[in-house]
Design an enzyme around this catalytic site. Structure first.
Site, PDB file in Angstrom:
ATOM      1  N   GLU A 160      78.339  43.974 108.692  1.00  0.00           N
ATOM      2  CA  GLU A 160      77.763  43.188 107.543  1.00  0.00           C
ATOM      3  C   GLU A 160      77.238  41.920 108.078  1.00  0.00           C
ATOM      4  O   GLU A 160      77.886  41.303 108.825  1.00  0.00           O
ATOM      5  CB  GLU A 160      78.759  42.955 106.692  1.00  0.00           C
ATOM      6  CG  GLU A 160      79.426  44.239 106.045  1.00  0.00           C
ATOM      7  CD  GLU A 160      79.993  44.219 104.619  1.00  0.00           C
ATOM      8  OE1 GLU A 160      79.801  43.174 104.128  1.00  0.00           O
ATOM      9  OE2 GLU A 160      80.605  45.165 104.080  1.00  0.00           O
TER      10      GLU A 160
ATOM     11  N   HIS B  10      69.375  44.353  26.309  1.00  0.00           N
ATOM     12  CA  HIS B  10      70.445  45.224  26.627  1.00  0.00           C
ATOM     13  C   HIS B  10      70.496  45.973  25.276  1.00  0.00           C
ATOM     14  O   HIS B  10      70.386  45.461  24.170  1.00  0.00           O
ATOM     15  CB  HIS B  10      71.461  44.501  26.876  1.00  0.00           C
ATOM     16  CG  HIS B  10      71.486  44.015  28.435  1.00  0.00           C
ATOM     17  ND1 HIS B  10      72.060  44.727  29.620  1.00  0.00           N
ATOM     18  CD2 HIS B  10      70.684  42.953  28.944  1.00  0.00           C
ATOM     19  CE1 HIS B  10      71.714  44.003  30.805  1.00  0.00           C
ATOM     20  NE2 HIS B  10      70.718  42.973  30.517  1.00  0.00           N
TER      21      HIS B  10
ATOM     22  N   ASP C  35      69.506  46.603  36.989  1.00  0.00           N
ATOM     23  CA  ASP C  35      70.236  46.083  35.973  1.00  0.00           C
ATOM     24  C   ASP C  35      70.979  47.183  35.176  1.00  0.00           C
ATOM     25  O   ASP C  35      71.944  47.131  34.812  1.00  0.00           O
ATOM     26  CB  ASP C  35      69.115  45.477  34.805  1.00  0.00           C
ATOM     27  CG  ASP C  35      69.732  44.412  34.144  1.00  0.00           C
ATOM     28  OD1 ASP C  35      71.154  44.288  34.344  1.00  0.00           O
ATOM     29  OD2 ASP C  35      69.757  44.007  33.079  1.00  0.00           O
TER      30      ASP C  35
ATOM     31  N   ASN D 206      83.631  46.186 108.443  1.00  0.00           N
ATOM     32  CA  ASN D 206      84.636  47.012 107.365  1.00  0.00           C
ATOM     33  C   ASN D 206      84.947  48.281 108.311  1.00  0.00           C
ATOM     34  O   ASN D 206      84.120  49.327 108.288  1.00  0.00           O
ATOM     35  CB  ASN D 206      83.935  47.188 106.399  1.00  0.00           C
ATOM     36  CG  ASN D 206      83.918  46.262 105.449  1.00  0.00           C
ATOM     37  OD1 ASN D 206      85.198  45.412 105.195  1.00  0.00           O
ATOM     38  ND2 ASN D 206      82.774  45.686 104.832  1.00  0.00           N
TER      39      ASN D 206
ATOM     40  N   THR E 265      74.122  35.052  34.206  1.00  0.00           N
ATOM     41  CA  THR E 265      74.529  34.404  35.559  1.00  0.00           C
ATOM     42  C   THR E 265      73.946  33.323  35.967  1.00  0.00           C
ATOM     43  O   THR E 265      72.544  33.443  36.316  1.00  0.00           O
ATOM     44  CB  THR E 265      74.606  35.686  36.478  1.00  0.00           C
ATOM     45  OG1 THR E 265      75.198  36.943  35.701  1.00  0.00           O
ATOM     46  CG2 THR E 265      75.086  35.317  37.744  1.00  0.00           C
TER      47      THR E 265
ATOM     48  N   ARG F  87      77.050  50.584  90.610  1.00  0.00           N
ATOM     49  CA  ARG F  87      78.476  50.957  90.135  1.00  0.00           C
ATOM     50  C   ARG F  87      78.391  50.718  88.659  1.00  0.00           C
ATOM     51  O   ARG F  87      78.305  49.664  88.140  1.00  0.00           O
ATOM     52  CB  ARG F  87      79.116  49.983  90.995  1.00  0.00           C
ATOM     53  CG  ARG F  87      78.905  50.002  92.379  1.00  0.00           C
ATOM     54  CD  ARG F  87      79.997  48.979  93.429  1.00  0.00           C
ATOM     55  NE  ARG F  87      79.709  49.069  94.767  1.00  0.00           N
ATOM     56  CZ  ARG F  87      80.441  48.662  95.551  1.00  0.00           C
ATOM     57  NH1 ARG F  87      81.736  47.717  95.240  1.00  0.00           N
ATOM     58  NH2 ARG F  87      80.063  48.425  96.839  1.00  0.00           N
TER      59      ARG F  87
ATOM     60  N   GLU G 279      79.702  52.213  99.127  1.00  0.00           N
ATOM     61  CA  GLU G 279      78.002  52.352  99.093  1.00  0.00           C
ATOM     62  C   GLU G 279      77.669  53.508 100.055  1.00  0.00           C
ATOM     63  O   GLU G 279      76.269  53.484 100.333  1.00  0.00           O
ATOM     64  CB  GLU G 279      77.333  51.116  98.908  1.00  0.00           C
ATOM     65  CG  GLU G 279      77.557  50.340 100.376  1.00  0.00           C
ATOM     66  CD  GLU G 279      78.704  49.384 100.459  1.00  0.00           C
ATOM     67  OE1 GLU G 279      78.715  48.377 101.073  1.00  0.00           O
ATOM     68  OE2 GLU G 279      79.438  49.533  99.408  1.00  0.00           O
TER      69      GLU G 279
ATOM     70  N   ASP H  24      66.555  30.287  34.651  1.00  0.00           N
ATOM     71  CA  ASP H  24      67.712  29.654  34.726  1.00  0.00           C
ATOM     72  C   ASP H  24      68.601  29.955  33.744  1.00  0.00           C
ATOM     73  O   ASP H  24      68.526  30.095  32.797  1.00  0.00           O
ATOM     74  CB  ASP H  24      67.400  28.218  34.638  1.00  0.00           C
ATOM     75  CG  ASP H  24      68.379  27.079  34.967  1.00  0.00           C
ATOM     76  OD1 ASP H  24      68.821  27.018  36.133  1.00  0.00           O
ATOM     77  OD2 ASP H  24      68.844  26.662  34.055  1.00  0.00           O
TER      78      ASP H  24
ATOM     79  N   LYS I 105      64.091  36.963  28.425  1.00  0.00           N
ATOM     80  CA  LYS I 105      65.496  37.684  28.863  1.00  0.00           C
ATOM     81  C   LYS I 105      66.370  37.781  27.749  1.00  0.00           C
ATOM     82  O   LYS I 105      67.186  36.723  27.702  1.00  0.00           O
ATOM     83  CB  LYS I 105      65.823  36.991  30.120  1.00  0.00           C
ATOM     84  CG  LYS I 105      67.130  37.825  30.848  1.00  0.00           C
ATOM     85  CD  LYS I 105      67.309  37.293  32.185  1.00  0.00           C
ATOM     86  CE  LYS I 105      68.586  37.560  32.916  1.00  0.00           C
ATOM     87  NZ  LYS I 105      68.408  39.078  33.070  1.00  0.00           N
TER      88      LYS I 105
ATOM     89  N   HIS J  90      62.787  41.709  28.083  1.00  0.00           N
ATOM     90  CA  HIS J  90      64.006  42.439  28.399  1.00  0.00           C
ATOM     91  C   HIS J  90      65.116  42.249  27.648  1.00  0.00           C
ATOM     92  O   HIS J  90      65.334  41.235  27.009  1.00  0.00           O
ATOM     93  CB  HIS J  90      64.442  41.725  29.811  1.00  0.00           C
ATOM     94  CG  HIS J  90      65.646  42.353  30.490  1.00  0.00           C
ATOM     95  ND1 HIS J  90      65.897  43.208  31.238  1.00  0.00           N
ATOM     96  CD2 HIS J  90      67.084  41.782  30.169  1.00  0.00           C
ATOM     97  CE1 HIS J  90      67.082  43.663  31.766  1.00  0.00           C
ATOM     98  NE2 HIS J  90      67.632  42.588  31.180  1.00  0.00           N
TER      99      HIS J  90
ATOM    100  N   GLU K 189      81.359  40.557 109.224  1.00  0.00           N
ATOM    101  CA  GLU K 189      82.484  41.297 109.415  1.00  0.00           C
ATOM    102  C   GLU K 189      82.087  42.723 109.590  1.00  0.00           C
ATOM    103  O   GLU K 189      80.961  43.166 109.455  1.00  0.00           O
ATOM    104  CB  GLU K 189      83.320  41.245 108.135  1.00  0.00           C
ATOM    105  CG  GLU K 189      82.559  41.852 106.901  1.00  0.00           C
ATOM    106  CD  GLU K 189      83.446  41.800 105.799  1.00  0.00           C
ATOM    107  OE1 GLU K 189      84.713  42.143 105.851  1.00  0.00           O
ATOM    108  OE2 GLU K 189      82.937  41.344 104.537  1.00  0.00           O
TER     109      GLU K 189
END
Length: 1291
Positions: free
Chosen positions: A411, A883, A681, A425, A1016, A476, A431, A787, A851, A881, A423
């Site tokens: 290496e 209910h 709704d 090895n 709400t 790897r 590899e 609101d 509403k 609108h 070095e």
């Protein structure tokens, strides 16, 4: 033991009996688990076919009598499930095929499943040029990938192989791929790594099992000269260099001296190994920083540390020594000067120890992290030819100098000034595969030949005959998380699918479905090597192969490898050794979907724990089915093809002409327009807002055709926004996008709570503006701005935000009281409403909305109110609108039409009535062939209604059971949507039997508050107030008298503080003072004083929690409006994936045993899932294994059983949102604790040291402060994310 919701569906099991398994003449008696045998159900909920046959793993099997069956053989025992314990099966068999196996002969079964046979192995042995009486059996002193690699070549050469393994490694594949395998020592004698370093025990196995040779692979003892000597002393052949050569070259310090003797340049470093800090400091004082500390006996990055500053030297020196000792059994280190930006080039060498040495060219190993190679390339693509030739000459020179035997690697580091030997090895390298691919040589085969005595000439190998072809790249693939500093991960591999094809090679050992990745060993999972004629071809092939991989259950580095291979520097071949550290863009986390595994987790949870969606009144009905999508017929009776583009609608006019012209067209339209509220709704009022996107999507194409004349579909905003995230685990923005694509022709309307957006409080103005901008961008057309107190200042903000977003402004007044009886509600007279309308018209609105949220607008009142508004504003479109709580809704809407309204809200028949909107079919039929004809056919409504009738049954578990009209609404004035929700809440709080008291208290609470407009979030205030009064048995008068001492609900206190705005006529000040006491009060628009939200900071905070790049612009808004809900939603999505994709029956009800389903993830991608079985309770962890087949492959999901508590200690998990909590960055064992409770620490200061996969990690404090809790002890085994300590952070 408490039973969970799913207990009624669970099969119960007998304990598994013992089984005797005979394989190849060896008999083993063991206890079968659910992974290895089909258990007999003892309950009535599971048939004998509960465990369909999956595979065969044994030629013969017999049942040993157990106490469970009173000594009799169990006729129900089925060994098909042994495949889970024997992973050598190449494929699962079909249920139909396996069902035929019961009566087949063992030989037939063997042939069917391709069990290994002796004939082929004997042929390889008989024709082998290597096998002899003195060389026929090899012991492999290694594990995992390299052990498997050696075995393959050994078998090809006809050699027998012997594997060794540590007790902790007993399930590794190398153990049972060998011809023989033996545990190194009894459990507990050695550590998991120490077992592979136990020289005497290993040699004892080799001798006793009549081995001829020992191959060390790489790592462990491969560079240990003492072990090599012992091997040869025992009369065995060492597949590697001579022990003296290892002494000379395996020690990096000695190798440097050899290189110097040969005249080869080396990097400046210590003269020899050092074993104390003082010597290290002396070298650094002379040569300066940076330096690199290296383990003398080893490689692979273990025991290496780069030190750039003097203050880092002490810690780095100790860590390097500790790692080296752990990995190689030798803590010796040395130090070198650290070169900046060099390339790492290595040369593959081969010698026969008989004076012949050749090189097999070079490899570029510059792409590293922690000095461990990540990607290797052969040959080096950009290395100068002259430099290459010089390196090759120097490498061979050193090898000849020591008369090198066998394979090795020299290496070098290369920079602009030259090349430096670092070095050799003396072993095979990880590899080596890239060299094999470009040379066509099998290095393991050559190693074994040389060990058997062959010379290079006898192998016909000489330097002039070595040629290379093309390029090869090795990646790897590891079980590491690059985004967390490459911390190793452990766990069970749930899915493993690998790539293949031309030029693709895989070398693996632990990569397979079911493999357990432990913390004890290297994190390498598999090596991917791809070759091609050019470097670019090899690179693209490697990248494509990584894309093809599928691995789940553990984290891997594959996304990081893909980024590396796609990086411009890598493409040019210009990487250097610190390239990864120097390129932070590589670490931008890729978002993984892993959709199938997450889906199975949810389905498994449903099996174990039942449906846990909040809001259920009852359990889901049995045998739920998806509603049938109706066929739509045109006026001629022909089938309408709803997959084609729908007819043009009102949205086309809006997109073409803009909001103002759109509003004019609405006003000029002859006839009555309707808006369908079924998608918002209506289900809010009837089914607690639990309708899922999936069921709207299925009917959307039909709706686009059937209601093409409709003014709009109300489908977003209001409560649907937070409920989608909070309870349905859906993204409301995704819902908007998906439905918009399916319905391009009809306008979408949303409910906007003015300055409250879609929340329950006031927000900074910039949040409201940005919300409207994004909502418009994603498909909302008409914004019903209201609101909850009719507070104009709040309305103005919403109106302006919609205008800037270029949406249709439907400014809305909320109706309450009774204009025909002003004495009852003196605030809410006709004049009040007309004045309010005038104020809104002055703001240049497009449409006026009215509403009537409680359904208080009676027919006579409708004529008076609508008639007066129409008279005063003849060109203003009016949209009403209501209910139908009292049952007068249709009559009131007809009255509105006759009085001059342009649009009314209705719901599909089966989703209408009571607390929902009036019935669409009834209204349309009543006005048919009149001047107010809607232009919508009753046949189209009937077709849609058939779908929604079935849908009501699907969601019956959320239906609170309001069966009929309730005229008491004229007294309590409760909004329709709140009526059903409050009824459910009352039942949940144990007040169901006092529902009439709650309604009376609601009216009283409204009176006390000053007679509010109730919608709400103001209606929530009154509702919370009412339940508070009933729970505490308080009358209205008692509340007023005791107000200064009562603890009111938070919503009530905040209302009186002024957080919702100013109510009509102001607050009852005396009561207000008594309730809020010293709390601050707001007397104007609440949001006017709020600082703008810092969206950039919010994004940073969210990405800290959920990952870089994971936060969209719309996610910022969801988090700004509902921070806690958004966090919970994100956590659920990370755990379960996108649940909106699965059909509602599967969302609500657990699968039955053997039930098969199909789930479409996207167009062209469908999962096929079969539920196989539910495993027994693991009492120590309170978890159960749930067994599935996914696309025909077995999958196991572990699920917590919430009905029981675990018997074993469960570690506390660190909360990633709390910066003072320190979680384990990886799985590992605590090997050192640096602090105690009460210690003062600085950010980054060492708290403890973790060790995993032979790597030690110092875990630092998350902030300056004091150690408040220390939640670990020495030798504790931690999982990633386990709490280590909590810090009391300094202010």
């Amino acid at each position: 033991m408490q039973q969970s919701n799913a207990d009624a569906r669970r099969p119960s099991y007998e304990l598994p009996p013992q089984v005797t398994i005979t394989i190849g003449g060896t008999t083993d008696t063991t206890t079968a688990s659910i992974e290895s045998a089909k258990m007999k159900p003892t309950g009535n909920n599971m048939s004998e076919e509960a465990f369909p046959s999956d595979g065969i793993a044994s030629i013969s099997a017999s049942v040993v009598p157990s106490r469970q069956n009173n000594g009799e053989e169990s006729p129900d025992m089925n060994f098909d499930y042994l495949k889970y314990s024997f992973r050598s099966l190449s494929r699962p068999a079909s249920h139909e095929n396996l069902a035929k196996l019961a009566g087949e002969k063992a030989e037939d079964v063997e042939r069917r499943f391709h069990m290994p046979n002796e004939e082929g192995l004997q042929h390889l042995k008989n024709t082998s040029p290597v096998v002899s009486n003195k060389f026929h059996k090899v012991l492999i002193v290694n594990r995992g990938e390299i052990a498997m690699r050696i075995m393959r070549t050994a078998h090809e050469l006809g050699l027998k192989t012997v594997a060794i393994y540590a007790y902790e490694d007993r399930l590794s594949m190398h153990r049972y791929k060998a011809d023989e395998s033996y545990q190194i020592a009894p459990e507990g004698k050695h550590t998991p790594v120490g077992a592979y370093l136990a020289q005497d025990d290993i040699i004892d196995i080799a001798v006793k099992r009549n081995c001829d040779a020992v191959h060390p692979g790489y790592g462990f003892l491969s560079e240990n000269a003492e072990f090599a000597r012992k091997v040869e002393a025992a009369g065995l052949k060492w597949v590697g260099p001579r022990p003296d050569t290892i002494d000379a070259l395996g020690d990096k310090v000695k190798a440097r001296n050899v290189a110097i003797e040969c005249g080869v340049a080396v990097v400046p470093g210590t003269d020899g190994p050092i074993d104390n800090l003082a010597d290290a400091q002396a070298f650094c004082n002379e040569h300066g920083f940076p330096v690199i500390i290296k383990a003398a006996m080893g490689g692979g990055g273990r025991g290496m540390r780069v030190v750039r500053k003097a203050e880092e030297l002490d810690s780095a020196f100790e860590r390097a020594r500790s790692e080296a000792l752990s990995a190689f059994g030798d803590g010796t280190v040395f130090i070198e000067r650290f070169l900046d930006r060099p390339k790492h080039i290595e040369v593959q060498l081969l010698g026969d120890g008989k004076d012949s040495v050749i090189h097999l060219y070079e490899r570029d190993c510059s792409v590293q992290r922690r000095h461990q190679k990540v990607i290797e390339i052969a040959p080096a693509p950009t290395l100068d030819v002259a430099v290459r030739d010089a390196i090759l000459v120097d490498a061979v020179k050193i090898a000849r100098h020591v008369n090198y035997r066998n394979a090795g690697t020299a290496e070098f580091l290369v920079d602009s000034k030259g090349h430096y030997f670092i070095e050799i090895n003396p072993r095979i390298q990880v590899e080596h595969t890239v060299t094999e691919e470009i040379t066509g040589l099998d290095l393991i085969s050559l190693q074994l030949h040389i060990a058997a005595g062959w010379s290079l000439p006898e192998l016909h190998l000489s330097q002039d005959r070595i040629t290379i072809r093309g390029f090869a790249i090795q990646c790897r693939v590891t079980t590491e998380d690059p985004s967390q500093g490459f911390q190793p991960d452990i766990g069970k591999i749930e899915v493993y699918r690998s790539p293949g094809g031309n030029g693709v090679r895989l070398d693996g050992g632990s990569g397979f479905t079911g493999s357990i990745i432990t913390p004890y060993y290297d994190s390498l999972l598999v090596k991917l090597t791809c070759s091609g004629a050019t470097f670019e071809k090899a690179r693209r092939r490697t990248l494509a192969s990584l894309v093809e991989f599928r691995i789940s259950g553990v984290k891997t580095n594959m996304w990081f490898l893909q980024r590396l291979l796609s990086n411009e520097t890598f493409i040019k071949g210009d990487c250097w050794t610190t390239f990864i550290d120097d390129t932070p863009t590589l670490f931008t986390v890729t978002k993984f979907r892993n959709r199938a595994a997450k889906l199975l987790t949810y389905l498994g949870d449903l099996v174990v724990n039942g449906c846990r969606i909040q809001g259920q009144v009852t359990q889901p009905l049995d045998n739920l089915q998806e509603p049938i999508v109706p066929t739509l017929l045109d006026s001629q009776g022909k089938v309408v093809e709803v997959t084609t583009a729908p007819p043009a609608g009102w949205r086309d006019i809006l997109l073409r002409n803009g909001p103002a012209a759109f509003a004019q067209a609405v006003r000029q339209h002859k006839g009555m327009l309707i808006m369908d509220t079924t998608w918002r709704d209506a289900h809010q009022s009837l089914l607690a807002t639990r309708l899922r996107t999936h069921d709207m999507e299925r009917i959307a194409p039909v709706t686009a055709h059937a209601l093409s004349n409709a003014f709009a579909l109300e489908m977003w905003g209001g409560a649907t926004f937070d409920v989608a995230m909070r309870f349905l685990h859906e993204d409301p923005w995704d819902r908007l996008d998906r439905l918009r694509r399916l319905v391009p022709n009809i306008p979408f309307q949303m409910l906007l709570r003015g300055a409250n957006a879609v929340g329950y409080t006031s927000y900074p103005d910039n949040v409201v503006y940005e919300f409207c901008k994004q909502a418009r961008k994603h498909g909302v057309d008409v914004f019903r701005v209201f609101d909850s107190l009719n507070y104009v200042e709040n309305l103005k903000l919403g109106i302006d935000a919609v205008r800037k977003a270029n949406g249709v402004i439907e400014a809305t007044i909320c109706y309450t009281g009774d204009v025909t009886n002003p004495s009852k509600h003196p605030k809410y007279t006709l004049e009040y409403y007309l004045d309010l309308v005038d104020e809104l018209v002055a703001l240049d609105i497009h449409i006026l909305g009215i509403k009537d949220m409680a359904g208080l607008l009676k027919p006579r009142a409708a004529r008076i109110l609508i008639g007066a508004i129409r008279s005063r504003h003849p060109d203003l479109p009016i949209h009403v609108h209501t209910h139908d709580t009292a049952g007068a809704g249709v009559a009131s809407m007809i009255a509105c039409a006759e009085a001059g309204a342009d649009i009314v809200d209705l719901a599909i028949d089966s989703m209408s009535g009571v607390t929902s909107q009036p019935c669409m079919g009834a209204f349309v039929a009543a006005l048919e062939d009149t001047e107010h004809d809607t232009g919508i056919s009753t046949e189209a409504i009937e077709a849609l209604n058939s779908y929604w009738e079935q849908t009501r049954l699907l969601y019956a578990c959320f239906d609170p059971g309001v069966k009929a009209s309730d005229t008491s609404v004229y007294q309590h004035e409760m909004p329709g949507g709140q009526y059903t929700n409050l009824l459910f809440q009352a039942q949940s709080l144990g007040l169901g039997s006092r529902w009439n008291d709650v309604k009376f208290a609601y009216a009283e609470a409204n009176r006390i508050c000053g007679d509010l407009v109730k919608v709400t979030p103001s209606s929530k205030v009154v509702g919370d107030f009412a339940q508070f009064m009933v729970s505490n048995h308080l009358s209205g008068e008692e509340v007023i008298e005791r107000a200064s001492t009562l603890s009111f609900p938070k919503s009530v206190v905040e209302f009186f503080q002024g957080y919702l705005g100013q109510p009509v006529g102001g607050f009852p000040e005396e009561l207000r003072n008594a309730i809020i006491r010293d709390a601050p009060r707001i007397d104007g628009r609440p949001g006017a004083t709020l600082e703008p939200l810092d969206f950039d900071k919010l994004r940073r905070d969210l990405e800290d929690k959920w990952g870089p790049g994971s936060v969209r612009d719309v996610d910022l808004l969801s988090a700004a409006l509902y921070p806690a809900v958004f966090d919970e939603f994100q956590a659920q999505r990370q755990k379960y994936g996108n649940l909106s994709l699965i059909p509602t029956p599967l969302f609500l009800s657990p699968l039955e045993v053997n039930q098969e389903i199909q789930v479409q993830l996207e167009v062209g991608k469908t999962l096929i899932v079969r539920f196989i079985a539910l495993g027994p309770l693991h009492k120590d962890t309170a978890r159960r294994d749930v067994y599935f087949e996914l696309n025909g492959e077995p999958r196991i999901v572990s699920v917590e059983d919430t009905s029981v508590q675990p018997e074993a200690k469960v570690r506390t998990r660190a909360d990633p949102t709390k910066k003072n909590q320190l979680g384990a960055p990886m799985s590992g064992a605590v090997v050192e604790i640096k602090v105690a409770v009460g210690d003062k620490v600085k950010a980054g200061q060492a708290i403890c040291v973790l060790s995993a996969m032979k790597m030690e990690t110092v875990v630092g404090a998350p902030a300056d402060g004091t150690v408040e809790t220390l939640d670990v002890e020495m030798n504790d085994s931690l999982s990633a994310g386990d709490l280590i300590c909590s810090i009391s952070v300094d202010k």
